[in-house]
Design a protein around this motif. Sequence first.
Motif, PDB file in Angstrom:
ATOM      1  N   UNK A 130      -3.172  -2.486  10.998  1.00 16.69           N
ATOM      2  CA  UNK A 130      -2.694  -3.767  10.471  1.00 16.69           C
ATOM      3  C   UNK A 130      -3.288  -3.930   9.078  1.00 16.69           C
ATOM      4  N   UNK A 131      -2.433  -4.180   8.086  1.00 23.74           N
ATOM      5  CA  UNK A 131      -2.903  -4.341   6.718  1.00 23.74           C
ATOM      6  C   UNK A 131      -2.177  -5.517   6.083  1.00 23.74           C
ATOM      7  N   UNK A 132      -2.853  -6.222   5.182  1.00 18.78           N
ATOM      8  CA  UNK A 132      -2.273  -7.395   4.554  1.00 18.78           C
ATOM      9  C   UNK A 132      -1.482  -7.063   3.301  1.00 18.78           C
ATOM     10  N   UNK A 133      -0.359  -7.749   3.122  1.00 16.93           N
ATOM     11  CA  UNK A 133       0.501  -7.564   1.951  1.00 16.93           C
ATOM     12  C   UNK A 133       0.973  -8.929   1.483  1.00 16.93           C
ATOM     13  N   UNK A 134       0.839  -9.205   0.179  1.00 14.31           N
ATOM     14  CA  UNK A 134       1.280 -10.488  -0.357  1.00 14.31           C
ATOM     15  C   UNK A 134       2.699 -10.361  -0.918  1.00 14.31           C
ATOM     16  N   UNK A 135       3.639 -10.942  -0.171  1.00 17.34           N
ATOM     17  CA  UNK A 135       5.035 -10.987  -0.597  1.00 17.34           C
ATOM     18  C   UNK A 135       5.187 -12.233  -1.481  1.00 17.34           C
ATOM     19  N   UNK A 156       6.750  -0.497  -2.156  1.00 15.91           N
ATOM     20  CA  UNK A 156       6.356  -0.744  -0.773  1.00 15.91           C
ATOM     21  C   UNK A 156       5.957   0.549  -0.070  1.00 15.91           C
ATOM     22  N   UNK A 157       6.694   1.635  -0.327  1.00 14.01           N
ATOM     23  CA  UNK A 157       6.370   2.921   0.303  1.00 14.01           C
ATOM     24  C   UNK A 157       5.021   3.432  -0.189  1.00 14.01           C
ATOM     25  N   UNK A 158       4.743   3.276  -1.492  1.00 14.87           N
ATOM     26  CA  UNK A 158       3.447   3.708  -2.022  1.00 14.87           C
ATOM     27  C   UNK A 158       2.313   2.869  -1.445  1.00 14.87           C
ATOM     28  N   UNK A 159       2.566   1.574  -1.244  1.00 14.90           N
ATOM     29  CA  UNK A 159       1.565   0.707  -0.606  1.00 14.90           C
ATOM     30  C   UNK A 159       1.265   1.217   0.806  1.00 14.90           C
ATOM     31  N   UNK A 160       2.322   1.588   1.521  1.00 13.39           N
ATOM     32  CA  UNK A 160       2.142   2.119   2.881  1.00 13.39           C
ATOM     33  C   UNK A 160       1.283   3.391   2.852  1.00 13.39           C
ATOM     34  N   UNK A 161       1.567   4.291   1.921  1.00 10.17           N
ATOM     35  CA  UNK A 161       0.840   5.554   1.856  1.00 10.17           C
ATOM     36  C   UNK A 161      -0.653   5.325   1.616  1.00 10.17           C
ATOM     37  N   UNK A 162      -0.958   4.338   0.776  1.00 15.03           N
ATOM     38  CA  UNK A 162      -2.360   4.059   0.469  1.00 15.03           C
ATOM     39  C   UNK A 162      -3.093   3.399   1.633  1.00 15.03           C
ATOM     40  N   UNK A 163      -2.352   2.746   2.522  1.00 16.52           N
ATOM     41  CA  UNK A 163      -2.989   1.921   3.557  1.00 16.52           C
ATOM     42  C   UNK A 163      -2.598   2.283   4.987  1.00 16.52           C
ATOM     43  N   UNK A 164      -1.954   3.427   5.170  1.00 17.59           N
ATOM     44  CA  UNK A 164      -1.386   3.731   6.487  1.00 17.59           C
ATOM     45  C   UNK A 164      -2.433   4.016   7.566  1.00 17.59           C
ATOM     46  N   UNK A 165      -3.682   4.260   7.168  1.00 12.45           N
ATOM     47  CA  UNK A 165      -4.719   4.484   8.166  1.00 12.45           C
ATOM     48  C   UNK A 165      -5.123   3.187   8.866  1.00 12.45           C
ATOM     49  N   UNK A 166      -4.773   2.061   8.281  1.00  9.41           N
ATOM     50  CA  UNK A 166      -5.033   0.763   8.906  1.00  9.41           C
ATOM     51  C   UNK A 166      -3.845   0.396   9.795  1.00  9.41           C
ATOM     52  N   UNK A 221       7.170  -1.266   8.429  1.00 13.12           N
ATOM     53  CA  UNK A 221       7.400  -0.452   7.231  1.00 13.12           C
ATOM     54  C   UNK A 221       8.424   0.672   7.438  1.00 13.12           C
ATOM     55  N   UNK A 222       9.686   0.327   7.429  1.00 13.17           N
ATOM     56  CA  UNK A 222      10.761   1.308   7.653  1.00 13.17           C
ATOM     57  C   UNK A 222      10.614   2.494   6.705  1.00 13.17           C
ATOM     58  N   UNK A 223      10.558   2.206   5.398  1.00 15.13           N
ATOM     59  CA  UNK A 223      10.457   3.280   4.416  1.00 15.13           C
ATOM     60  C   UNK A 223       9.175   4.075   4.554  1.00 15.13           C
ATOM     61  N   UNK A 224       8.069   3.409   4.881  1.00 18.14           N
ATOM     62  CA  UNK A 224       6.807   4.121   5.053  1.00 18.14           C
ATOM     63  C   UNK A 224       6.884   5.147   6.158  1.00 18.14           C
TER      64      UNK A 224
END
Length: 502
Positions: free
Chosen positions: A71-76, A59-69, A401-404
């Motif tokens: 609002x970003x979509x994530x499929x849980x 989840x943290x790596x997903x945040x790093x890749x998409x933090x410039x957005x 994204x707490x960890x992000x």
Amino acid sequence: MVALELVLIAIASLFLLYKWLTATYNTFELRGVPYEKPYPLVGNFGAVVLNKESMRKSFIEFYKRNKLHKVVGFYNFRTPAFIINDPELVKKLAVKDFESFPNHAPFFNADDEPLFAGMLSIMKDQRWKDMRNTLTPVFTAAKMRSMLPLMNECFLECINNLNKKLEGGSCELEMKQFFTRLTNDIIATTAFGISINSYENPKNEFYDIGQSITNFKGAQMLKFMLSNVMPWLLKLLGVRVFDAHKTDYFMRLVVDSMKYREEHNIVRPDMIQLLMEAKKESTQNWSDIDIVAQCFVFFFAAFENNANLICATCHELMENPDIQQRVYEECVEIKAELKEETLNYETTNKMKYMEMVLNETLRRWAFAAFTDRVCSKDYKLTDDDDKLLFEFKVGDRIFFPIGGFQLDEKYFENPDVFDPERFSDENKGNIVPFTNIPFGVGPRICIGNRYALMQAKAILYYLVTNYKLERSEKTVKNVFDEMRGFQVTPNGGFWLRFVSRT
């Protein structure tokens, strides 16, 4: 001919299953939100399900890749969730406009699990608000003060058992198992009103049942997933997420205890007593299940998490001897002030550096990688200039994204460095609001955070005054890379060497 028909039926069935598994995977494209391509059923958690990395890291790596957005979509798995990557927007949704996002999304289908449906963290809307208002006084400083003596008994049993393991003044220990027994005994005495020594009696029923219920591996993890993705299948098979005899055990434990106390006029400074008193003063018509559920939430909020916090802090003190020395010096001052008395609530509040260390552990380890909300009414998200950013619909799931945030160099310089000074009186005011939210955010913040910190401070006081914490030959080199799945514990365990200071 029959064989051909069977093959065609099989192909059609597989096609229909695939379509169902991926039916929600066009959500973000239709809503104009950036996202990463998901895998069938597992969504964006593919690496986690395949046991290649931890949910925290994924989840943290997903945040790093998409933090410039923003609002970003994530499929849980199959469920689309909208991640909010701006702390100011988190404040807006979680605090300012809380009434539009008042509830958590259940992490499993609790419709057939009344004990779990009654937990504060799962309750919704007015029912949650009423229960939260009723329970808030239970976690005041005065109530925590009365609970600490019960905890002290458990701490001393823990230290006595650790002393028995010393050979030549030291011992190697896998901390997770050891401290899970401690948190179990603390929950037993402070929440359920019974005294258990899980060191002397490691196979006690309370520990075994509690551990099996909070186990997020194997068959239990599969049932959680199916309950979240295909609850109808569990119902069809007649399978419950939690075995009835295990939940019934806790029901009997609490209900029998309340009955006995009322009949014999017994008062004990624990959670059952506080809930009994709150019930009398409340205008709500509480059922026995409501009371048991609030005791039971401790297993999900404290059993694993409190043990993880203790293990992680011990690991950081081992890795940073200079920080450990400062904690030790503070504890020595506290010990001298106590003059052979056991620890009390007032002295735990004087451990300022210890609190800084715990806050930094919570930040760096980000035990909860994210927290969530569900949109309860259509909502237009705007920025400070009143520019429309996104339109949420009823039922949309939101992730914060707490960890992000907590591992983002934008908000914390050198985020992978363990530095308690971030939380000193001089520096903590520089932390960007809503970037450090280890216990959640807004009115839904964890109600037991004071309880968790008091417990961690106290046991660390006893540990550091009695032992030096050193690396063991079995200590993993990179603890975060060794984590897998939904666990915070590294595959190799939390090994440490405890060296007696006497």
